[in-house]
Design an enzyme around this catalytic site. Structure first.
Site, PDB file in Angstrom:
ATOM      1  N   HIS A  81       0.832  -1.212   0.000  1.00  0.00           N
ATOM      2  CA  HIS A  81       0.000   0.000   0.000  1.00  0.00           C
ATOM      3  C   HIS A  81       0.869   1.265   0.000  1.00  0.00           C
ATOM      4  CE1 HIS A  81      -3.535   2.329   2.060  1.00  0.00           C
ATOM      5  NE2 HIS A  81      -3.224   2.818   0.876  1.00  0.00           N
TER       6      HIS A  81
ATOM      7  N   HIS B 231       1.376   5.067  -2.727  1.00  0.00           N
ATOM      8  CA  HIS B 231       1.549   6.437  -2.227  1.00  0.00           C
ATOM      9  C   HIS B 231       2.952   6.980  -2.497  1.00  0.00           C
ATOM     10  CE1 HIS B 231      -2.178   7.080   0.249  1.00  0.00           C
ATOM     11  NE2 HIS B 231      -2.227   5.749   0.113  1.00  0.00           N
TER      12      HIS B 231
ATOM     13  N   HIS C 281      -4.108   0.853  -6.182  1.00  0.00           N
ATOM     14  CA  HIS C 281      -4.452   1.481  -4.900  1.00  0.00           C
ATOM     15  C   HIS C 281      -5.847   1.109  -4.441  1.00  0.00           C
ATOM     16  CE1 HIS C 281      -5.816   4.824  -2.240  1.00  0.00           C
ATOM     17  NE2 HIS C 281      -4.659   4.548  -1.668  1.00  0.00           N
TER      18      HIS C 281
ATOM     19  N   ASN D 246      -6.764  -0.614  -0.795  1.00  0.00           N
ATOM     20  CA  ASN D 246      -7.190   0.412   0.162  1.00  0.00           C
ATOM     21  C   ASN D 246      -8.644   0.303   0.591  1.00  0.00           C
ATOM     22  OD1 ASN D 246      -6.560   3.174   1.521  1.00  0.00           O
ATOM     23  ND2 ASN D 246      -8.468   3.521   0.410  1.00  0.00           N
TER      24      ASN D 246
ATOM     25  N   ILE E 109      -6.841   9.233  -0.737  1.00  0.00           N
ATOM     26  CA  ILE E 109      -7.103   8.943   0.682  1.00  0.00           C
ATOM     27  C   ILE E 109      -6.082   7.932   1.149  1.00  0.00           C
ATOM     28  CG2 ILE E 109      -8.708   7.066   0.208  1.00  0.00           C
ATOM     29  CD1 ILE E 109      -8.909   9.546   3.141  1.00  0.00           C
TER      30      ILE E 109
END
Length: 511
Positions: free
Chosen positions: A169, A174, A361, A365, A511
């Site tokens: 993740h 990110h 993602h 997520n 997010i």
């Protein structure tokens, strides 16, 4: 998950199913080498040989085939958290209220296409005057063995939870997206066609990463306080980046092939033949990958009709050079970096970036609350050693007298469990202003009928993906996504309403 079957976390079949259709479908891999063996220095970390032996495996698969036959038929799969975690065990065990092992979990692919766990190996390297300790746990029929197996699964789930958050993740979506964003804003005009294509996929990412560094991955933050391996969490991300991350392997097809979960096959749909046919994440993900690639191809081929235009675009070349030489300076000379010479090169690079910010993602997520909100299913941390590791008479007596208490003591504390529950509830939520992939046409594209037509085809293909997922979730033959109490696999359905829905693929990491 609780609404469907509150005891599913207790069962081996759900433990296995979630490696293919759960929160982290990126770690399961085909066993390609036998016997299993660590690559770490045995002088420091002890014997590299696994105790998961040929004899043990053949006993567990009960004469269906030999290990060599299982390897040839691609029946053995692995969750391997051994070499990455073993170097941290000594340090993590110095933290009060937590522990760590290196782990290997072996699965067998049954005739109905489902995985069955057949062995878990937990290892402690030499620490001080204590020698290396390792033990293999298997599904048992005696009471003590059954509870040791449940405890071993809890440790593996904690390893998988930490690896999911820190590597699959945080690192692989990110973190690595930041250089693409920074270089694009430094090197390309806002009017550049590639900037306009990528811009929706960069929305809010820098802002959410800044917030994450302030409260989630910071020293003493939620990750260090509640997840394995505690305050050494960033070392896991750094080690994984150094040893494992490659841009060319972030494309979904390449990732599947690298893990042995697919082989290239020009005659197969998507150009790949899956090793496990009922692999919900891969089956849905490849449709999304192809849809993105077709849209990017239509877009790029409109603006770059031959190789010379790609090579002569100074802004484009400056962007990609900065991504490699500044964004990933320590890997800048690696031979696997794509070179932008042709429109095909550009299509592959852009498709990979858009896949990472959208499909990858979303898959890791937006199911967090569904799968990890109920902490017994995915404990974020394991707090106690296995009862059979250097047991005192008193500790072992306590385990035998109250094994359920031993399991609860291994799980996260109340404050850890409720903190994680609250945080991932927020992280799993779609905001009312969410922008989903293929939903919003960029204003500049409305003046170009060729781009508008390409975007409409993209949008239509995403609607078709949604219909396909709905149909698959009704197909009783697909046992890894359909069954009694099973949570349907919807994480790659492109669109969603606001809130915690367990579906929806936003354009960007917002997010």
């Amino acid at each position: 998950m609780l609404d469907r079957d509150k005891f599913s976390w207790f069962r081996d079949e759900e433990f296995s199913r979630q490696t293919l259709a759960g929160l982290n479908p990126f770690s399961i891999e085909l066993v390609k080498e036998w016997p299993l063996k660590s690559k770490l220095d045995p002088e420091i970390y002890g014997s590299p040989e696994s105790l998961i032996t040929t004899e043990l495996v053949e006993k567990e698969i009960k004469g269906f085939m030999t290990v060599n036959e299982a390897l040839d038929k691609k029946k053995l799969f692995l969750l391997d958290y051994y070499d990455l975690l073993i170097p941290l065990v000594k340090k993590v065990r110095e933290i009060e209220g937590t522990t760590l092992y290196g782990s290997r979990t072996l699965f067998f692919l049954t005739e109905n296409g489902c995985l069955r766990p057949i062995a878990i190996e937990l290892t402690r390297p030499p620490i001080g005057d204590k020698p290396q300790w390792k033990q293999v746990f298997i599904p048992c029929w005696d009471a003590t063995g059954v509870w040791l197996w449940k405890l071993a699964k809890a440790h593996v789930c904690a390893h998988d939870s930490g690896y999911h958050e820190l590597v699959i993740h945080w690192l692989r979506t990110h973190c690595v997206t930041e250089p693409y964003i920074i270089a694009a804003n430094r090197q390309m005009s806002a009017m550049h066609p590639i900037y306009r294509l990528l811009h929706p996929h960069f929305r809010y990412t820098m802002a959410i990463n800044a917030l994450s560094r302030g409260s989630l991955i910071n020293a003493g933050g939620v990750i260090e306080s509640c997840f394995s391996p505690g305050k050494y969490s960033m070392e896991v991300s750094s080690a994984a980046y150094e040893k494992l991350w490659r841009f060319d392997m972030e494309a979904l097809p390449a990732d599947l092939v690298r893990r042995g979960m697919a082989v290239e096959d020009p005659t197969a749909e998507h150009g790949l033949k899956l090793t496990i046919e009922d692999y919900p994440f891969a089956n849905d993900g490849l449709i999304l990958w192809d849809a993105i690639k077709k849209w990017v191809s239509d877009y790029v081929n409109h603006y770059y009709q031959d190789a010379s235009v790609v090579e002569c675009d100074e802004e484009l070349q400056g962007w990609w050079t900065e991504v490699r030489t500044k964004g990933h300076e320590d890997k800048k000379d690696e031979p696997w970096w794509p070179v932008l010479k042709t429109p095909e090169d550009l299509v592959h690079v852009l498709t990979t970036i858009i896949w990472v910010t959208s499909g990858h993602h979303a898959a890791v997520n937006f199911g967090q609350y569904t799968y990890a909100g109920y902490f017994p299913n995915r404990p974020a941390i394991a707090r106690t050693n296995m009862p059979c590791e250097d047991p005192s008479d008193e500790d072992y007596k306590t385990f035998l007298a109250k094994p359920e208490t031993a399991l609860l003591n291994c799980f996260p504390s109340k404050i850890q469990a409720t903190t994680v529950m609250a945080v991932i509830d927020v992280l799993s939520e779609h905001s009312p202003d969410e922008e989903y992939i293929g939903e919003i046409l960029e204003p500049s594209w409305t003046e170009n009928p060729i781009i508008m037509d390409g975007f409409q085809r993209f949008k239509d293909s995403l609607k078709e993906l949604e219909r396909t997922i709905n149909e698959r979730n009704l197909n009783k033959k697909l046992r890894n996504r359909v069954g009694a109490g099973v949570v349907p696999y919807e994480l790659l359905k492109p669109f969603s309403k606001p809130g915690v829905t367990g579906m929806g693929v936003p354009n960007s990491i917002s997010i």
